[in-house]
Design a protein around this motif. Structure first.
Motif, PDB file in Angstrom:
ATOM      1  N   GLN A  67       3.209 -42.180  45.472  1.00 50.18           N
ATOM      2  CA  GLN A  67       4.196 -41.524  46.485  1.00 50.18           C
ATOM      3  C   GLN A  67       4.278 -42.089  47.732  1.00 50.18           C
ATOM      4  N   LEU A  68       2.854 -42.652  48.288  1.00 49.74           N
ATOM      5  CA  LEU A  68       2.751 -43.006  49.697  1.00 49.74           C
ATOM      6  C   LEU A  68       3.460 -44.492  49.812  1.00 49.74           C
ATOM      7  N   PHE A  69       3.744 -45.059  48.988  1.00 49.71           N
ATOM      8  CA  PHE A  69       4.537 -46.418  49.067  1.00 49.71           C
ATOM      9  C   PHE A  69       5.791 -46.363  48.463  1.00 49.71           C
ATOM     10  N   ARG A  70       6.531 -45.090  48.078  1.00 49.84           N
ATOM     11  CA  ARG A  70       7.742 -44.791  47.654  1.00 49.84           C
ATOM     12  C   ARG A  70       8.795 -45.213  48.692  1.00 49.84           C
ATOM     13  N   SER A  71       9.501 -46.164  48.335  1.00 53.29           N
ATOM     14  CA  SER A  71      10.808 -46.702  49.323  1.00 53.29           C
ATOM     15  C   SER A  71      11.727 -47.517  48.589  1.00 53.29           C
ATOM     16  N   ASP A  72      12.620 -48.172  49.501  1.00 51.98           N
ATOM     17  CA  ASP A  72      13.493 -48.762  48.964  1.00 51.98           C
ATOM     18  C   ASP A  72      13.482 -50.312  48.767  1.00 51.98           C
ATOM     19  N   PHE A  76       8.496 -52.295  45.557  1.00 52.85           N
ATOM     20  CA  PHE A  76       8.249 -50.921  44.991  1.00 52.85           C
ATOM     21  C   PHE A  76       9.426 -50.531  43.744  1.00 52.85           C
ATOM     22  N   ARG A  77      10.662 -51.138  43.934  1.00 49.90           N
ATOM     23  CA  ARG A  77      11.669 -51.073  43.004  1.00 49.90           C
ATOM     24  C   ARG A  77      11.166 -51.887  41.847  1.00 49.90           C
ATOM     25  N   GLN A  78      10.416 -53.186  41.750  1.00 51.96           N
ATOM     26  CA  GLN A  78      10.006 -53.831  40.736  1.00 51.96           C
ATOM     27  C   GLN A  78       8.919 -52.860  40.008  1.00 51.96           C
ATOM     28  N   TYR A  79       7.896 -52.388  40.859  1.00 49.00           N
ATOM     29  CA  TYR A  79       6.686 -51.537  40.242  1.00 49.00           C
ATOM     30  C   TYR A  79       7.470 -50.574  39.502  1.00 49.00           C
ATOM     31  N   GLU A  80       8.334 -49.589  39.883  1.00 51.69           N
ATOM     32  CA  GLU A  80       8.997 -48.686  39.206  1.00 51.69           C
ATOM     33  C   GLU A  80       9.698 -49.416  37.884  1.00 51.69           C
ATOM     34  N   GLU A  81      10.115 -50.430  37.762  1.00 52.86           N
ATOM     35  CA  GLU A  81      10.694 -51.145  36.798  1.00 52.86           C
ATOM     36  C   GLU A  81       9.614 -51.496  35.671  1.00 52.86           C
ATOM     37  N   VAL A  82       8.365 -51.732  36.195  1.00 56.02           N
ATOM     38  CA  VAL A  82       7.353 -52.154  35.093  1.00 56.02           C
ATOM     39  C   VAL A  82       6.808 -50.712  34.571  1.00 56.02           C
ATOM     40  N   LYS A 595       6.823 -74.982  36.513  1.00 55.34           N
ATOM     41  CA  LYS A 595       6.762 -75.368  35.238  1.00 55.34           C
ATOM     42  C   LYS A 595       7.729 -74.554  34.185  1.00 55.34           C
ATOM     43  N   HIS A 596       7.842 -73.284  34.277  1.00 52.35           N
ATOM     44  CA  HIS A 596       9.022 -72.585  33.418  1.00 52.35           C
ATOM     45  C   HIS A 596      10.091 -71.845  34.276  1.00 52.35           C
ATOM     46  N   PRO A 597      10.902 -72.637  34.928  1.00 55.88           N
ATOM     47  CA  PRO A 597      12.014 -72.103  35.688  1.00 55.88           C
ATOM     48  C   PRO A 597      12.775 -71.121  34.571  1.00 55.88           C
ATOM     49  N   GLY A 598      13.401 -70.162  35.252  1.00 58.16           N
ATOM     50  CA  GLY A 598      13.967 -69.141  34.439  1.00 58.16           C
ATOM     51  C   GLY A 598      13.180 -67.875  34.221  1.00 58.16           C
ATOM     52  N   TYR A 599      11.985 -68.133  34.035  1.00 60.46           N
ATOM     53  CA  TYR A 599      11.009 -67.034  33.794  1.00 60.46           C
ATOM     54  C   TYR A 599      10.660 -66.317  35.100  1.00 60.46           C
ATOM     55  N   GLU A 600      10.978 -65.231  35.318  1.00 59.31           N
ATOM     56  CA  GLU A 600      10.637 -64.435  36.447  1.00 59.31           C
ATOM     57  C   GLU A 600       9.009 -63.837  36.299  1.00 59.31           C
ATOM     58  N   VAL A 601       8.156 -64.301  36.999  1.00 59.95           N
ATOM     59  CA  VAL A 601       6.753 -63.957  37.221  1.00 59.95           C
ATOM     60  C   VAL A 601       6.607 -63.334  38.440  1.00 59.95           C
ATOM     61  N   ALA A 602       6.120 -62.072  38.509  1.00 59.21           N
ATOM     62  CA  ALA A 602       5.764 -61.192  39.610  1.00 59.21           C
ATOM     63  C   ALA A 602       4.392 -60.354  39.499  1.00 59.21           C
ATOM     64  N   VAL A 603       3.958 -60.490  40.642  1.00 58.23           N
ATOM     65  CA  VAL A 603       2.564 -59.461  40.649  1.00 58.23           C
ATOM     66  C   VAL A 603       2.860 -58.284  41.248  1.00 58.23           C
ATOM     67  N   THR A 604       2.663 -57.161  40.346  1.00 56.52           N
ATOM     68  CA  THR A 604       2.902 -55.872  40.839  1.00 56.52           C
ATOM     69  C   THR A 604       1.709 -55.056  40.239  1.00 56.52           C
ATOM     70  N   GLY A 605       1.924 -53.476  40.132  1.00 59.88           N
ATOM     71  CA  GLY A 605       1.002 -52.605  39.982  1.00 59.88           C
ATOM     72  C   GLY A 605       0.463 -52.104  41.220  1.00 59.88           C
ATOM     73  N   LEU A 606      -0.088 -50.749  41.091  1.00 62.29           N
ATOM     74  CA  LEU A 606      -0.368 -50.114  42.070  1.00 62.29           C
ATOM     75  C   LEU A 606      -1.239 -50.477  43.287  1.00 62.29           C
ATOM     76  N   ALA A 607      -2.096 -51.193  42.775  1.00 61.46           N
ATOM     77  CA  ALA A 607      -3.060 -51.700  43.529  1.00 61.46           C
ATOM     78  C   ALA A 607      -2.535 -53.071  44.447  1.00 61.46           C
ATOM     79  N   ALA A 608      -1.715 -53.573  43.661  1.00 64.69           N
ATOM     80  CA  ALA A 608      -0.881 -54.731  44.442  1.00 64.69           C
ATOM     81  C   ALA A 608       0.023 -54.236  45.756  1.00 64.69           C
ATOM     82  N   ILE A 609       0.721 -52.943  45.003  1.00 69.59           N
ATOM     83  CA  ILE A 609       1.699 -52.499  45.925  1.00 69.59           C
ATOM     84  C   ILE A 609       0.972 -51.939  47.288  1.00 69.59           C
TER      85      ILE A 609
END
Length: 788
Positions: A67-72, A76-82, A595-609
């Protein structure tokens, strides 16, 4: 000199003696509307209270850890998607079983029985434990369970345990390297986690812990998001009751001790209580959710409203002692003290408005709720103090005679205030210079405070969840998830060579990242099949995935099979320690992205946020506090129409903030969300004493009256009420030390300390500063026109 201030001279102020213009633009006259028909006003009040009670029942609790990091923000949108695609972590109960005898045959049998019983708990979707491990599959056959139905004995059992401890699937993930800690991951139904059924489900799990493992000597604790949410929920409910009871008791006890009449206690203490009820009811009807910050709304409303109700009651009491009738006394109290009440609520409102610049939805909602509560508290206090005074004060003439010569408690406070005032106005230039240097030195220390944040600060630290997480941090590299989301480009499938290669490289990168452990993904299964079954072909991988329970597959492959997660765990460290780990991991993944263009690679998770956003959000809040200093000073200066007032309120306003920051620095603490919000709000509320003094000084600083005498008289008139209200406000805030939530405890004691420091600043900084500025004004103007 004190004998010059007779009771009649000190206590009675005719409104027409003060300046004709109101610093509140006449808004204080709102308080005179209700007193014209007190009975009708009480009937309307009763109806509002009934509505407020129904509104309070509408309030729900927001126990989300994010809740503390809930924003636009994009992150955070990426975290919610995960969390939508891979919701397991949001609904996992972590059962931590620890003991040196964990792998003894008898205990292992009981542990397996416990795991079996857990699967029968209502609301359970699935379970992962060391008993979930499988042997290498034989060609064309389903893989057999690692643990046989009947455990071997003797030397065969010892050999079997070594096999278990060396199993690649569970070693370091579900079983610690030394074999003394086991992790059981119990997935709950989302409907259960989001409802009151969670209490029963967790209760059933605890009952099984006691029943199945009670005599094993093993230590069993629960953690995980659902358990943390339940503990937050229980703490918020329990704290709300505690704050209400203790805050109200503090106000009533102190009021009755010094007023020595029930009627004055009612006039001073009941309006703040009613303001709390009305404000919480309004928040309920407005669909606000109770959370870690809104839970302090009760003591904050008490703080906002009790200060002004005490000032109004003191002023009316003084007029009654001087011989005025109760209608006139309370009317004049509203007209003389009311403008300062409006202005104090205005500065508190600015403090809450400043929170709107935060990136956090939670903090912005807190600001909105605080602003609404401030408006409700102002109307309640201005209206109800005179109404209750008129209705409950009896025999005012007898009261006046009784207290004219026997008011020891209040007179002692007046003597103390006079003693301070005489010394402060004796050498105003020297004391002002000392104040500037002292506040400046504290400001340097405050500027060096660093942002701090830990996820555990949101969770009750006197309960099991934090203790269990600490054990996971120590034995299994951590309990907090850091995930890498991999989204496939169109045209690529889950089992295509390019996709599997991308997953493998991301998995390898996360595994090598310093500080990240317990890494799981589809690659974990693929490696195990290659080693144990001697086959890494796609057909074998597909076959094995197809026989794994659905809830397990959804942990790393989404339902559409167009995205996967590589999940890792990190310890619950301060954000300043986690951020380098997250940033380094993200940078190392750039090689995979290229090396793999087209693949979206993103670090997320509550600890990362948390690691990425907390420091930035805290710094923005801190900068907002600096801007607030200037805005509030200008606001007060414009209201008083005086540059002297604008400059005079700066040092007393800043002092409580920098002094509190110095205390945090001395304790080795940094700036957390709770501390910055506490300082932001306390700054606005702490100026209450400053405004009431300046308003009184404005009335006393007339042509022909020396500035020193005006400062002394203003101090004697408002000082006792300021001291009493500070004591009550500090008591109302410090009750939060009883909370199980570390953030609320920090908020409470820091706010209480700030309020006391605001009183210190009002007595020892504001007086000489105001005196010196008035003298400067007189020298510059060369006239007898009042500076304030």
């Amino acid at each position: 000199m004190l004998e010059k201030h007779s009771e009649s001279e000190v206590h009675v102020d005719k409104v027409e003696q003060g300046p004709t213009s109101s610093i509140a633009f006449g808004l204080e006259r709102l308080g005179l509307i209700a007193v014209r028909a007190p009975i009708v006003s009480c009937i309307v009040l009763l109806a509002l209270i009934v509505g407020a009670v129904f509104g309070i029942y509408r309030i729900k609790i927001d126990d989300s850890l994010s809740q503390l990091f809930r924003s636009d923000s994009r992150e955070f949108r990426q975290y919610e998607e995960v969390t939508k695609k891979f919701p397991a972590e949001e609904f996992d109960v972590l059962v931590v079983v620890e003991g040196k005898t964990l792998l003894e045959r008898n205990n292992l049998e009981k542990l397996r029985d416990f795991v079996t019983d857990l699967q029968l708990v209502e609301g359970t979707r699935g379970l992962v434990s060391l008993f979930s491990a499988r042997q290498a599959p034989a060609p064309g056959k389903l893989p057999a369970a690692l643990f046989p139905a009947e455990l071997p004995e003797g030397a065969a059992y010892d050999k079997f345990i070594e096999t278990v401890k060396n199993n690649e699937i569970i070693r370091g993930k579900l079983l610690s390297e030394d074999g003394t800690l086991a992790l059981i991951v119990l997935s709950l139904d989302p409907e259960v986690v989001g409802s009151n059924k969670l209490t029963k489900t967790v209760g059933d799990i605890r009952a099984l812990m006691k029943e199945d493992l009670g005599d094993t000597g093993l230590n069993v604790q629960l953690s995980g998001v659902p358990v943390m949410q339940l503990e937050i929920r229980n703490a918020v409910e329990r704290d709300g009751l505690t704050y209400n009871i203790l805050g109200i008791l503090a106000g009533c006890i102190i009021a009755i001790i010094f007023f020595r009449k029930i009627s004055f206690m009612i006039a001073a203490a009941f309006p703040p209580m009613i303001a709390i009820l009305l404000a919480l009811g309004a928040l309920g009807w407005a669909n606000f959710n109770l959370n870690m910050f809104l839970n302090v709304m009760t003591p904050l409303i008490m703080v906002i409203s009790f200060s002004d109700s005490m000032q109004l009651t003191f002023a009316a009491r003084d007029r009654l002692i001087a011989g005025q009738d109760k209608f006139t006394a309370f009317k004049n109290a509203v007209l003389v003290v009311g403008p300062a009440c409006v202005l104090t609520h205005g500065t508190a409102g600015i403090s809450f408005i400043a929170l709107q610049f935060s990136d956090s939805d939670l903090i912005r909602k807190f600001g909105e709720a605080g602003l609404a509560a401030t408006i409700i508290a102002l109307v309640a206090v201005l209206s109800l103090v005179p109404v209750f005074g008129v209705l409950f004060v009896r025999n005012e003439k007898v009261f006046a005679v009784k207290f004219q010569g026997a008011d020891a408690g209040v007179q002692a406070l007046r003597n103390f205030c006079y003693w301070i005032a005489v010394r402060m106005v004796g050498r105003p230039g020297l004391f002002s210079l000392i104040a500037v240097l002292f506040v400046g030195g504290l400001g340097v220390i405050y500027a060096n405070l660093e942002p701090r944040y830990r996820l555990a600060d949101q969770v009750p630290d006197k309960r099991q969840a934090v203790a269990a997480s600490d054990r996971l941090d120590a034995k299994l590299t951590g309990a907090n998830p850091v995930n890498v989301l991999i989204v496939f480009p169109k045209g690529e499938s889950l089992y295509s060579p390019q996709t599997l290669q991308t997953i493998a490289e991301v998995h390898a990168t996360v595994e090598k990242a310093a500080g990240v452990g317990n890494v799981w993904s589809l690659e974990t299964l693929r490696r195990w099949l290659a080693e144990k079954a001697g086959s890494a072909d796609v057909a074998t991988l597909k076959e094995y995935v197809s026989v794994i329970p659905e809830h397990l597959v959804r942990r790393f492959i989404d339902a559409e099979q167009d995205a996967v997660v590589v999940a890792g765990r990190v310890p619950d460290k301060d954000s300043s320690q986690l951020l380098p780990i997250v940033d380094k991991l993200d940078a190392e993944l750039d090689a995979v992205r290229k090396k793999h263009p087209g693949y979206e690679v993103a670090v997320t998770g509550l600890a990362a946020i948390a690691a990425r956003n907390s420091a930035n959000m805290i710094e923005k809040l801190n900068r907002g506090l600096t801007v607030e200093f200037a805005l509030v000073a200008i606001f007060i200066g414009l209201a008083f129409r005086s540059w002297v007032v604008m400059l005079a309120c700066i040092l007393p306003g800043i002092f409580p903030v920098v002094m509190s920051g110095t205390v945090l620095w001395a304790m080795g603490e940094g700036l957390q969300f709770a501390s910055v919000v506490a300082l932001t709000v306390s700054f606005g509320l702490g100026l209450s004493a400053t405004i009431h003094f300046l308003n009184r000084l404005r009335l006393e600083n007339k042509p022909g009256v020396g500035s020193a005498l005006a400062v002394e008289r203003a101090t004697v008139l408002v000082g006792p009420a300021l001291i009493l209200t500070t004591v009550v406000l500090a008591c109302g805030l410090v009750v939060t030390v009883f909370s199980d939530l570390p953030s609320l405890r920090l908020f409470g004691w820091l706010s209480a300390f700030s309020m006391v420091m605001a009183l210190v600043a009002d007595l020892f900084i504001l007086r000489p500063t105001a005196m010196w500025l008035i003298n400067l004004h007189d020298r510059l103007q060369g006239t007898d026109k009042p500076a304030i």
